[in-house]
Write an enzyme that holds these catalytic residues in place. Structure first.
Site, PDB file in Angstrom:
ATOM      1  N   HIS A 107      53.296  24.042  10.231  1.00  0.00           N
ATOM      2  CA  HIS A 107      54.064  24.545   9.093  1.00  0.00           C
ATOM      3  C   HIS A 107      55.302  25.281   9.602  1.00  0.00           C
ATOM      4  CE1 HIS A 107      53.817  26.764   4.927  1.00  0.00           C
ATOM      5  NE2 HIS A 107      54.957  26.150   5.109  1.00  0.00           N
ATOM      6  N   HIS A 130      48.930  26.169  10.666  1.00  0.00           N
ATOM      7  CA  HIS A 130      49.964  27.202  10.593  1.00  0.00           C
ATOM      8  C   HIS A 130      51.147  26.842  11.488  1.00  0.00           C
ATOM      9  CE1 HIS A 130      47.913  30.170   8.195  1.00  0.00           C
ATOM     10  NE2 HIS A 130      46.928  30.357   9.059  1.00  0.00           N
ATOM     11  N   HIS A 154      42.844  24.809  12.010  1.00  0.00           N
ATOM     12  CA  HIS A 154      43.403  25.790  11.074  1.00  0.00           C
ATOM     13  C   HIS A 154      44.686  26.394  11.643  1.00  0.00           C
ATOM     14  CE1 HIS A 154      42.952  29.187   8.089  1.00  0.00           C
ATOM     15  NE2 HIS A 154      43.706  29.777   9.003  1.00  0.00           N
ATOM     16  N   GLU A 155      44.602  26.915  12.864  1.00  0.00           N
ATOM     17  CA  GLU A 155      45.771  27.576  13.452  1.00  0.00           C
ATOM     18  C   GLU A 155      46.900  26.591  13.753  1.00  0.00           C
ATOM     19  OE1 GLU A 155      45.924  30.582  13.139  1.00  0.00           O
ATOM     20  OE2 GLU A 155      43.828  31.184  12.972  1.00  0.00           O
TER      21      GLU A 155
END
Length: 593
Positions: A391, A388, A384-385
């Site tokens: 991105h 980020h 998940h991190e």
């Protein structure tokens, strides 16, 4: 474990920002020279395209410099929140940022005062100014919410005060609160911290779960009035600034800054509310499969499929994520490997370290904070991190400084798309019926915690804001009553709404992020759609998705997502995601018969 005991390989490379604290202070002293440069441009922005361009480029330079200073001080502070030095560095930097914002408060008014035909002439005479056309349009479209120069100066000066509720919450929650040990069914104590609480909730020992739940919320109960006062201050400062800028509500102010229509927020709550019977069905299934007479909130995290233990060391987690993200292509995987090899991540918990997990989109590369405990949930947190982080990396690599930051509405899409790809990888890899049931249970939990629970948080935050607008007191009693009622509505009659869960609002840091949490839910819905497209359509879908990741804020978020293949202006992605949730419930019931 103390910070000094951590192995360097599992700590983030903050030396990539500044090699030493002394280098930070040297850069900080240099940043102070921006003040006279900003002041010197006052009154000149409307003179020519060149003058306006100088101001905009100076703004980019300031953002890069202050951004690096802020990242270093904040990341160092999060390593051990007890260290006053980094708190002081951050306080000094915050004061400088307020000075810079105050000094630059003339900019918006001067930009608004430029007649349209004059501005078009600036673009023609100074072609380099075209780069900033969208940024200038973003300022000018909000003209109704821009105040006089004197009023803007006052608001800029008050900016430091608006950060206080979050800062006070962080000090209370992360630095000051400690918890008694939780005790298992054999009387053995287990250390209870912010980082260990959720892993304890996954335990198959119900006595341990109950003990951890009661001990944690027992401490929060002791600070309930202080916590309510802090959250009340947050709601009031949002209301003050929204009214000062002539918005109809704090929600309108928050969403306008990211170009997201208010209907997206309200439609999410409406769509999820209409699908609450599915969550009630899941709650009833969980109660049945756990075989308990009463289902409690400390029973919500433990797997409902027994005899499947997943202990996943961090090195193994990295390999799993690299395999799971192969559908994203080699360009994506290359950056992910770099993040693992170049120490973007601070992996393990230590005394005083900030709780939870996050990604900070810094330059030259992002930084990720984890509190890794070898669970499957930690693997999902890692992927998940890093979603980020990648991105941020793609946006920084492909956009000029002015457009390199993406807005918070799209912030959770990349992270949850990674999670969805990981789940599909794990489901596709297993051949064991019980393991498949275990993974489906985990998938169902993602829906519960991300789409349903975050929407409940969003509804709570919206009602808090409405209460503040109506002038109602945001007391501990009022907040607990509201939060308890929402839990009753969302989880249904098959669960005992424990008194302690009414205090959960007191430990949620995201309530200090200004209408942030709803984007976990919308992001999850978008991620289900995007991951499905990537797996089904391959290269073209990946190309479109990388284009989205590379877009920064070069277009409004709804348009960026449409380019990747999902339309969040409609409730369709939310409803489709919850249809998948319903199908997963069908499969779980069949597997467990």
């Amino acid at each position: 474990m103390e910070r000094s005991e951590q192995k360097q390989a599992y700590t983030w490379a903050l030396e990539d920002l500044f090699p030493t604290d002394e280098a930070w202070f040297a850069a900080f002293r240099q940043a102070k020279t921006f003040l006279p440069a900003v002041e010197a441009l006052k009154g000149h922005l409307g003179e020519s395209g060149e003058s306006l361009l100088r101001s905009l480029r100076l703004g980019d330079e300031i953002n890069l410099s202050i951004g690096a200073l802020a990242e270093y001080a904040a990341r160092r502070g999060d390593e051990d929140t007890r260290v006053a030095k980094y708190q002081d560095m951050l306080a000094q930097l915050t004061a400088l940022m307020v000075q810079l914002n105050t000094a630059a408060s003339y900019e918006t008014n001067e930009i608004l005062d430029i007649p349209e035909e004059t501005l078009e002439g600036f673009y023609a005479a100074c072609p380099e100014l075209e780069l900033y056309r969208r940024a200038l349009e973003q300022i000018r479209r909000r003209k109704a919410h821009i105040l006089s120069p004197a009023e803007e100066t006052l608001l800029a000066g008050a900016g430091e005060l608006s950060d206080n509720p979050d800062n006070i919450f962080s000090m209370l929650n992360d630095a000051d609160m400690t918890f008694p040990d939780a005790v298992d069914s054999e009387g053995k104590p287990h250390p209870l911290t912010h980082g260990s609480f959720i892993p304890l909730m996954y335990s198959t020992d119900r006595a341990l779960r109950k003990s951890a739940f009661e001990q944690l919320y027992g401490v929060y109960g002791q600070f309930r009035n202080t916590s309510a006062a802090i959250l009340s201050a947050q709601m009031k400062q949002l209301l003050f600034f929204s009214r000062a800028r002539k918005y109809s509500s704090p929600l309108a102010a928050a969403l306008d800054s990211t170009e997201v229509p208010e209907e997206v927020y309200r439609n999410l709550i409406s769509a999820v509310r209409s699908n609450l019977p599915k969550l009630h069905r899941y709650t009833a299934l969980r109660k049945k499969l756990l075989g308990v007479e009463e289902l409690h909130f400390y029973d919500l995290y433990t797997p409902i499929v027994g005899d499947v233990e997943m202990n996943i060391p961090f090195e193994q987690a990295k390999e799993i994520t690299l395999e799971a993200l192969k559908p994203m292509g080699e360009a994506y995987l290359k950056v992910l490997r770099e993040g693992y090899e170049r120490r973007w991540i601070d992996v393990y918990e230590n005394t005083g370290k900030r709780s939870g997990a996050y990604s900070a989109g810094a330059r030259p590369h992002p930084y990720v904070l984890l509190n890794y405990h070898n669970t499957l949930n930690d693997v999902f947190t890692l992927i998940h991190e890093m979603g980020h982080s990648l991105h941020s990396w793609f946006s920084n690599a492909n956009q000029p400084t002015v457009y390199s930051d993406y807005v918070i509405f799209v912030a959770e899409v990349a992270s949850t798309c990674n999670e969805a790809l990981l789940m599909q990888y794990l489901l596709g890899k297993t051949t064991d019926r019980r393991e498949r049931a275990y993974l489906i249970n985990y998938f169902l939990e993602q829906f519960r915690t991300t789409l349903y629970r975050q929407t409940m948080f969003a509804e709570f935050e919206l009602e808090l804001s409405a209460m503040a607008q109506r002038g109602e007191g945001l007391t501990a009693e009022a907040l607990c009553a509201l939060y308890r009622k929402l839990n009753e509505d969302y989880f249904g009659s098959e669960i005992v709404v424990d008194d302690q869960i009414a205090l959960e609002w007191a430990r949620i840091p995201h309530f200090y992020y200004n209408f942030y949490v709803y984007q976990y839910a919308t992001g999850y819905a978008a991620a289900i759609a995007l991951s499905t497209r990537i797996l089904n359509e391959g290269e073209q879908a990946v190309k479109d998705y990388i284009g989205f990741l590379s877009g920064g804020s070069s277009a409004d978020p709804i348009s960026l997502l449409r380019g990747a293949g999902v339309d969040m202006a409609t409730p369709q992605p939310v409803n489709q995601a919850l249809e998948l949730f319903d199908r997963l419930l069908d499969e779980m019931e069949a597997l467990m018969q």
